[in-house]
Design an enzyme around this catalytic site. Structure first.
Site: not given
Length: 226
Positions: A15, A38, A172-173
């Site tokens: 994530g 990025k 981040n789950r």
């Protein structure tokens, strides 16, 4: 004020782009002009109008100003290309030039890495070598899943051992069914000295959601990077 910082992960698919989007949104909410960057991305597709990378698109849509994808992600590679592509010998210099350009256009640039901290971009050069070369502060994304405690501690130790500042980490789950979520967060907090900057719940189609509310950037506001 932080002029730029680097977002890395405990592994691939944890994530980083979603957290980068949340960071950009949170800083925009503070009234800052921010851009995502990025420099190298995998998982890109060759389309009729050129190479497209979904992470670059997410960063483009999350930034204060819209820049061409070629500026946001100058090296958009397919998954198969990462070890076979002939990146230029001066790849670090070109990545730095891209960062300097965006820094002139924004107060803060959120630089997202590729996969984890020790990712190789050539057979002998690691992405982290570039971050260390620029002494860039780091935010670590921890994908909360089975085995993530060990991954988080190893990544944090490697970042600190490399001598760059670890600003904090974001949970981040990515596995909504993981048992003992609170205990997992507690274990990581007790073993990483850097602060927990926020917890992002499991969110379908997170790349299109508003996520600033899940982060607390107050701990970053007093930091400055030359």
């Amino acid at each position: 004020m932080l002029t730029h910082f680097f977002v890395t992960g405990t592994d691939s698919r944890v994530g980083k782009t979603i957290v980068s989007r949340a960071l950009l949104q949170a800083m925009i909410a503070q009234g800052k002009v921010v851009l995502g960057y990025k420099p190298i991305a995998t998982g890109s597709q060759e389309l009729a109008d050129g190479v497209r990378n979904k992470d670059a698109v997410t960063l483009q849509k999350s930034s204060s100003v819209s820049y061409p994808l070629s500026r946001i992600t100058p090296y958009a590679l397919s998954d198969e290309d990462i070890f076979t592509s002939h990146l230029p010998k001066n790849i670090f210099e070109q990545m730095t030039d891209g960062l300097h350009f965006l820094r002139q256009e924004a107060e803060t640039v959120v630089v997202e890495g590729c996969d984890g901290w020790r990712t190789l971009i050539t057979p002998k050069r690691r992405f982290s070598d570039w971050v260390v070369q620029l002494n860039m502060p780091v935010i670590l994304v921890v994908g909360i899943q089975e085995g993530c405690v060990s991954q988080a501690l190893l990544a944090a130790e490697a970042i600190i051992a490399d001598g760059v500042p670890l600003l904090g980490w974001v949970a981040n789950r990515i596995n909504p069914c993981l048992a003992h979520y609170a205990e997992t967060i507690s274990a990581i907090r007790q073993n990483i000295k850097a602060p927990l900057l926020g917890e992002i719940p499991y969110l379908p189609r997170a790349e299109s959601r508003e996520m600033a509310q899940y982060l607390d950037l107050s701990l970053l506001n007093e930091l400055s990077v030359a």
